[in-house]
Design a protein around this motif. Structure first.
Motif, PDB file in Angstrom:
ATOM      1  N   LEU A 169       0.800  -1.226   0.000  1.00  0.00           N
ATOM      2  CA  LEU A 169       0.000   0.000   0.000  1.00  0.00           C
ATOM      3  C   LEU A 169       0.838   1.284   0.000  1.00  0.00           C
ATOM      4  O   LEU A 169       0.281   2.374  -0.143  1.00  0.00           O
ATOM      5  CB  LEU A 169      -0.921   0.017   1.235  1.00  0.00           C
ATOM      6  N   HIS A 170       2.142   1.139   0.158  1.00  0.00           N
ATOM      7  CA  HIS A 170       2.972   2.328   0.376  1.00  0.00           C
ATOM      8  C   HIS A 170       2.923   3.310  -0.787  1.00  0.00           C
ATOM      9  O   HIS A 170       3.001   4.529  -0.587  1.00  0.00           O
ATOM     10  CB  HIS A 170       4.416   1.914   0.656  1.00  0.00           C
ATOM     11  N   HIS A 171       2.776   2.803  -2.006  1.00  0.00           N
ATOM     12  CA  HIS A 171       2.729   3.719  -3.149  1.00  0.00           C
ATOM     13  C   HIS A 171       1.479   4.591  -3.113  1.00  0.00           C
ATOM     14  O   HIS A 171       1.451   5.685  -3.691  1.00  0.00           O
ATOM     15  CB  HIS A 171       2.776   2.935  -4.463  1.00  0.00           C
ATOM     16  N   TYR A 173       0.122   5.568  -0.163  1.00  0.00           N
ATOM     17  CA  TYR A 173       0.271   6.429   1.019  1.00  0.00           C
ATOM     18  C   TYR A 173       1.761   6.654   1.265  1.00  0.00           C
ATOM     19  O   TYR A 173       2.330   6.147   2.232  1.00  0.00           O
ATOM     20  CB  TYR A 173      -0.385   5.776   2.236  1.00  0.00           C
ATOM     21  N   PRO A 174       2.420   7.397   0.390  1.00  0.00           N
ATOM     22  CA  PRO A 174       3.882   7.553   0.478  1.00  0.00           C
ATOM     23  C   PRO A 174       4.354   8.240   1.761  1.00  0.00           C
ATOM     24  O   PRO A 174       5.525   8.082   2.146  1.00  0.00           O
ATOM     25  CB  PRO A 174       4.213   8.398  -0.758  1.00  0.00           C
ATOM     26  N   LYS A 175       3.483   8.988   2.432  1.00  0.00           N
ATOM     27  CA  LYS A 175       3.878   9.675   3.659  1.00  0.00           C
ATOM     28  C   LYS A 175       3.756   8.782   4.894  1.00  0.00           C
ATOM     29  O   LYS A 175       4.191   9.173   5.985  1.00  0.00           O
ATOM     30  CB  LYS A 175       3.040  10.937   3.852  1.00  0.00           C
ATOM     31  N   LEU A 176       3.173   7.617   4.724  1.00  0.00           N
ATOM     32  CA  LEU A 176       2.989   6.700   5.855  1.00  0.00           C
ATOM     33  C   LEU A 176       4.320   6.061   6.235  1.00  0.00           C
ATOM     34  O   LEU A 176       5.021   5.508   5.392  1.00  0.00           O
ATOM     35  CB  LEU A 176       1.969   5.625   5.496  1.00  0.00           C
ATOM     36  N   LYS A 177       4.672   6.141   7.511  1.00  0.00           N
ATOM     37  CA  LYS A 177       5.911   5.549   8.012  1.00  0.00           C
ATOM     38  C   LYS A 177       5.578   4.522   9.097  1.00  0.00           C
ATOM     39  O   LYS A 177       4.606   4.672   9.826  1.00  0.00           O
ATOM     40  CB  LYS A 177       6.832   6.633   8.591  1.00  0.00           C
ATOM     41  N   TRP A 178       6.419   3.518   9.203  1.00  0.00           N
ATOM     42  CA  TRP A 178       6.247   2.520  10.252  1.00  0.00           C
ATOM     43  C   TRP A 178       7.582   1.877  10.583  1.00  0.00           C
ATOM     44  O   TRP A 178       8.535   1.961   9.811  1.00  0.00           O
ATOM     45  CB  TRP A 178       5.238   1.449   9.829  1.00  0.00           C
ATOM     46  N   THR A 179       7.620   1.224  11.741  1.00  0.00           N
ATOM     47  CA  THR A 179       8.825   0.532  12.202  1.00  0.00           C
ATOM     48  C   THR A 179       8.519  -0.951  12.332  1.00  0.00           C
ATOM     49  O   THR A 179       7.496  -1.332  12.903  1.00  0.00           O
ATOM     50  CB  THR A 179       9.289   1.074  13.569  1.00  0.00           C
ATOM     51  N   GLU A 180       9.411  -1.770  11.801  1.00  0.00           N
ATOM     52  CA  GLU A 180       9.236  -3.215  11.884  1.00  0.00           C
ATOM     53  C   GLU A 180      10.141  -3.767  12.985  1.00  0.00           C
ATOM     54  O   GLU A 180      11.352  -3.549  12.966  1.00  0.00           O
ATOM     55  CB  GLU A 180       9.548  -3.882  10.552  1.00  0.00           C
ATOM     56  N   GLN A 181       9.541  -4.450  13.937  1.00  0.00           N
ATOM     57  CA  GLN A 181      10.268  -4.998  15.081  1.00  0.00           C
ATOM     58  C   GLN A 181      10.527  -6.492  14.866  1.00  0.00           C
ATOM     59  O   GLN A 181       9.599  -7.295  14.866  1.00  0.00           O
ATOM     60  CB  GLN A 181       9.464  -4.789  16.369  1.00  0.00           C
TER      61      GLN A 181
END
Length: 251
Positions: A169-171, A173-181
């Motif tokens: 989905l990132h394309h 919502y290009p402003k969406l950021k997340w961290t993968e743990q």
């Protein structure tokens, strides 16, 4: 015409010894291959299963291990007349590596069936359907759509279906950021939301339903996905004996 090795020349003698060794090795390999994966498990008396720490899969309770996948795997081992050995790797991604390398017999870890994962492993019968849900804490502004996630501290499990979906989905919502743990489990991330260390996380609906009874301040913002299937994962191999046995047991 028969003759002894003593009568052969040194070169011929060496060739015959190598040929004889290869024949012996071929016989050993053929005999090994004639023993199915299921037969090998029964012979060694142990079923080795990879899983992950989660209230819905496997967790060490006060009275011993509990969890939906654990209970099913133990019942399957009992049906085969063998003991169950659980392996919990450091992160979710390692589960698929263990299965692919045949370091475990299969994985029972609440794994979501996805197209990319189908290329790595063979999934068994569907055990359960869940929805992926965005979880926040009561009292905070409720996120109602993907746009509402922009600017929030979003953390998810690395190598999860949630991470896969966010990548897709990132394309949009290009402003969406997340961290993968990589080293956390769903319960830990849900606890971080409850303690307001992070704003939101994404978890499967069965995990949310179970966990939110204990930290009652957790709420679902919206469904991140439609129904998703959970299943056990097996190595892709021509030997289907274990897969068929598990399928018959589950059915």
């Amino acid at each position: 015409m028969l003759f002894s090795l003593k009568q052969a020349s040194p070169g011929a003698r060496t060739a015959l010894i190598i040929l004889f060794s290869l024949v012996i090795m071929a016989v050993i390999v053929m005999n090994y291959r004639d023993t199915s994966t299921l037969d090998q498990i029964i012979k060694r008396g142990e079923l080795v299963v990879a899983t992950r720490n989660s209230p819905t899969t496997y967790i060490e309770g006060a009275d011993g291990p509990i969890g939906f996948d654990y209970d099913l795997a133990r019942a399957f081992a009992d049906s085969l007349g063998v003991r169950l050995r659980i392996v919990v790797p450091d992160n979710l991604g390692d589960i698929f590596i263990l299965v692919q390398n045949n370091d475990v017999d299969f994985a029972a870890a609440g794994l979501t069936v996805t197209e990319s994962r189908k290329r790595m492993v063979q999934f068994g019968p569907v055990l359960e359907e869940v929805k992926e849900q965005v979880v926040y804490k009561t009292g905070k502004k409720r996120p109602k759509s993907m746009d509402d996630l922009v600017g929030l501290n979003l953390e998810i499990i690395a190598n999860s279906s949630h991470a896969e979906r966010l990548g897709e989905l990132h394309h949009m919502y290009p402003k969406l950021k997340w961290t993968e743990q990589p080293d956390m489990d769903p319960l830990e991330l849900l606890t971080l939301v409850d303690e307001e260390v992070i704003d939101i996380t994404i978890a499967d609906s069965n995990e949310v339903e179970l966990v939110k009874r204990y930290p009652p301040d957790l709420r679902v913002g919206f469904n991140f996905s439609g129904p998703k299937e959970l299943a056990w994962a097996f190595a892709k191999t021509n030997d289907q004996s274990l897969y068929f046995a598990a399928r018959d047991f589950l059915e």
